[in-house]
Design a protein around this motif. Structure first.
Motif, PDB file in Angstrom:
ATOM      1  N   LYS A 148      -2.115   6.558   5.280  1.00  0.00           N
ATOM      2  CA  LYS A 148      -0.794   6.164   4.800  1.00  0.00           C
ATOM      3  C   LYS A 148       0.272   7.132   5.337  1.00  0.00           C
ATOM      4  O   LYS A 148       1.361   6.712   5.761  1.00  0.00           O
ATOM      5  N   GLU A 207       0.828  -1.208   0.000  1.00  0.00           N
ATOM      6  CA  GLU A 207       0.000   0.000   0.000  1.00  0.00           C
ATOM      7  C   GLU A 207       0.862   1.257   0.000  1.00  0.00           C
ATOM      8  O   GLU A 207       0.538   2.251  -0.661  1.00  0.00           O
ATOM      9  N   SER A 210       0.479  14.547  -2.681  1.00  0.00           N
ATOM     10  CA  SER A 210      -0.719  13.945  -3.266  1.00  0.00           C
ATOM     11  C   SER A 210      -1.967  14.321  -2.470  1.00  0.00           C
ATOM     12  O   SER A 210      -3.048  14.478  -3.036  1.00  0.00           O
ATOM     13  N   THR A 234       1.859   2.383  -3.450  1.00  0.00           N
ATOM     14  CA  THR A 234       0.832   2.704  -4.452  1.00  0.00           C
ATOM     15  C   THR A 234       0.508   4.193  -4.463  1.00  0.00           C
ATOM     16  O   THR A 234       0.624   4.875  -3.441  1.00  0.00           O
ATOM     17  N   ASP A 235       0.088   4.672  -5.614  1.00  0.00           N
ATOM     18  CA  ASP A 235      -0.366   6.047  -5.760  1.00  0.00           C
ATOM     19  C   ASP A 235      -1.839   6.123  -5.384  1.00  0.00           C
ATOM     20  O   ASP A 235      -2.547   5.111  -5.388  1.00  0.00           O
ATOM     21  N   PRO A 236      -2.346   7.327  -5.045  1.00  0.00           N
ATOM     22  CA  PRO A 236      -3.759   7.451  -4.690  1.00  0.00           C
ATOM     23  C   PRO A 236      -4.650   7.124  -5.878  1.00  0.00           C
ATOM     24  O   PRO A 236      -4.263   7.290  -7.034  1.00  0.00           O
ATOM     25  N   GLY A 237      -5.862   6.667  -5.579  1.00  0.00           N
ATOM     26  CA  GLY A 237      -6.808   6.351  -6.643  1.00  0.00           C
ATOM     27  C   GLY A 237      -7.497   7.604  -7.151  1.00  0.00           C
ATOM     28  O   GLY A 237      -7.002   8.723  -7.009  1.00  0.00           O
ATOM     29  N   ALA A 274      -7.598   7.418   2.806  1.00  0.00           N
ATOM     30  CA  ALA A 274      -6.578   6.375   2.708  1.00  0.00           C
ATOM     31  C   ALA A 274      -5.183   6.986   2.664  1.00  0.00           C
ATOM     32  O   ALA A 274      -4.237   6.462   3.277  1.00  0.00           O
ATOM     33  N   GLU A 275      -5.028   8.096   1.947  1.00  0.00           N
ATOM     34  CA  GLU A 275      -3.726   8.776   1.893  1.00  0.00           C
ATOM     35  C   GLU A 275      -3.360   9.362   3.246  1.00  0.00           C
ATOM     36  O   GLU A 275      -2.188   9.360   3.640  1.00  0.00           O
ATOM     37  N   LEU A 290      -5.113  16.017  -4.064  1.00  0.00           N
ATOM     38  CA  LEU A 290      -6.437  15.403  -3.904  1.00  0.00           C
ATOM     39  C   LEU A 290      -7.437  16.401  -3.337  1.00  0.00           C
ATOM     40  O   LEU A 290      -8.593  16.461  -3.778  1.00  0.00           O
ATOM     41  N   GLU A 341     -12.831   8.535   0.114  1.00  0.00           N
ATOM     42  CA  GLU A 341     -12.139   7.347   0.598  1.00  0.00           C
ATOM     43  C   GLU A 341     -10.667   7.358   0.222  1.00  0.00           C
ATOM     44  O   GLU A 341      -9.805   6.972   1.021  1.00  0.00           O
ATOM     45  N   SER A 342     -10.348   7.792  -1.006  1.00  0.00           N
ATOM     46  CA  SER A 342      -8.945   7.834  -1.417  1.00  0.00           C
ATOM     47  C   SER A 342      -8.173   8.869  -0.608  1.00  0.00           C
ATOM     48  O   SER A 342      -7.011   8.667  -0.257  1.00  0.00           O
TER      49      SER A 342
END
Length: 422
Positions: A226, A207, A289, A210-213, A222-223, A293, A218-219
């Motif tokens: 992270k 995880e 990011s 990985t780059d953000p979706g 999640a960041e 976002l 939610e993304s």
């Protein structure tokens, strides 16, 4: 050495000068041709060829003509004889060079590991630097194969030192948390009694890379999670302060290509250095990011609100299409008599001054109503769904103000920030 030579280049580089001809005068046959070719090759490369094939065939033909020996004699030159050893010694002396020794190669490897490897990642450029340093020191460089091995040894020594230095700067707690990133049990353990730390098994390591979706709540959350995991590692802020950014990026790229199983097989200094460089760089990347976002989400919320309001007001806007014809008549009247007065030219085509005032008031009211409705939808959408992102986002990002006039203002709660800015 390159194999293709134009006639002009051959004449410029491979022509035997008067001193060169004196040196070949007491030799004959294959020995004469071999010595002449070694002499000119060394003049160009500051080293001797490893085999006869390394000397360009065009150069063999051209030099053979000058020493009046058949070019085919080059194949008869004995590369294992004592004569070639004497020839090499004579040629080195002619150019003021000496043969390199094991001590020279050890010094070159130490110089590479200390001075160049921290800032240069290309093996080809490191090899070229070895040859250049030998030339400047009038030392015959090692053969190309030896140079490659020397560069490899220097890189290995540097990486070992770099890993050890990095490991020494990490606390035991940080080392343990880095190890937890690739632990196989998938369970987060606390090392300080403050709850879960950065561990979490293979999924967390994957995880982390990985780059953000797609932009969404939610993304973004999640960041944020992270970023919090990376920060809980407690990497020193100056961990790579004295290391080139290019080197750190290279190790980060190497770490991102590794699988947890591969990392587990590595020795701890190398494994922890790879993980530390990845997390160090990812902390900045994830922060960037998050900002990106957030900007995309603000635009997304605003666009959705505008579309919703436009859809709601669409039916009402269709009822006033007659206004377009009225505006067309106003434009035509103004164009037909541009020097006329408004009262005499415009008012008659719209039904008088009162009608025109009503149109202007209604248009202003519609615009104000549209903006008010968009703002209402924005507040509703934010309160019902998007508000969840603000508190974790503000906690994750360190916000600074360059305007001194605002620095002295007392801090406000998230609710106050929300109510005053939306």
């Amino acid at each position: 050495m390159r194999q293709d030579w134009e006639p002009e280049d051959l004449i410029e580089v491979w022509t035997l000068l008067e001193d060169d001809m004196k040196r070949v005068r007491n030799k004959s046959g294959a020995t004469r041709l071999g010595f002449a070719l070694l002499l000119k090759f060394f003049e160009v490369e500051a080293r001797f060829p490893e085999s006869a094939k390394e000397v360009p065939s065009a150069a063999v033909e051209y030099v053979a003509q000058q020493v009046k020996v058949l070019a085919e004699a080059w194949a008869d030159y004995d590369w294992q004889s004592k004569a070639i050893q004497r020839h090499r010694g004579e040629i080195r002396a002619a150019y003021g060079f000496r043969a390199n020794t094991e001590e020279d190669q050890d010094r070159l490897a130490a110089w590479l590991a200390t001075e160049l490897c921290p800032v240069e990642l290309s093996r080809d450029r490191l090899a070229a630097a070895v040859v250049a340093r030998c030339r400047n020191g009038h030392i015959e460089p090692p053969a190309p194969g030896q140079v490659r091995r020397l560069v490899g040894k220097a890189i290995k020594d540097f990486e070992k030192r770099f890993c050890r230095s990095t490991l020494d700067r990490l606390s035991h707690t940080t080392r343990s948390r880095l190890e937890d990133l690739i632990a196989g049990d998938g369970i987060e353990h606390s090392t300080d009694g403050e709850g879960a730390v950065a561990g979490g098994g293979r999924s967390h390591f994957t995880e982390l890379k990985t780059d953000p979706g797609a932009p969404g709540l939610e993304s973004l959350l999640a960041e944020v999670n992270k970023l919090e995991r990376v920060r809980r590692l407690d990497l020193p802020a100056d961990l790579f302060a004295d290391v080139s950014e290019k080197l750190v990026d290279a190790w980060r790229a190497r770490a991102s290509k590794e699988y947890p199983a591969n990392l587990e097989r590595m020795k701890p200094p190398r494994r922890l250095t790879l993980l530390a460089t990845l997390c160090h760089v990812r902390q900045t990347e994830i922060t960037d990011s998050l900002v990106e976002l957030f900007i995309q989400l603000v635009l997304k919320i605003n666009t959705r609100a505008e579309r919703k309001v436009e859809k709601e007001l669409g039916a009402e806007l269709k009822k006033v299409r007659g206004k377009e014809a009225m505006l067309l008549r106003v434009a035509e009247a103004a164009l037909s008599e541009p020097s006329g007065t408004v009262r005499r030219v415009i008012f008659p085509v719209v039904g008088g001054e009162k009608t025109l005032k009503a149109l202007a008031a209604e248009a202003a009211a519609n615009e104000a109503r549209y903006k008010a409705r968009v703002r209402t939808v924005l507040r509703s959408s934010y309160s019902a769904h998007w508000r969840r992102m603000l508190s974790p986002l503000l906690k994750a990002l360190e916000l600074k103000c360059n305007n001194t006039a605002y620095r002295a203002l007392p801090s406000r709660s998230y609710g106050e920030v929300t109510s005053s800015s939306l």
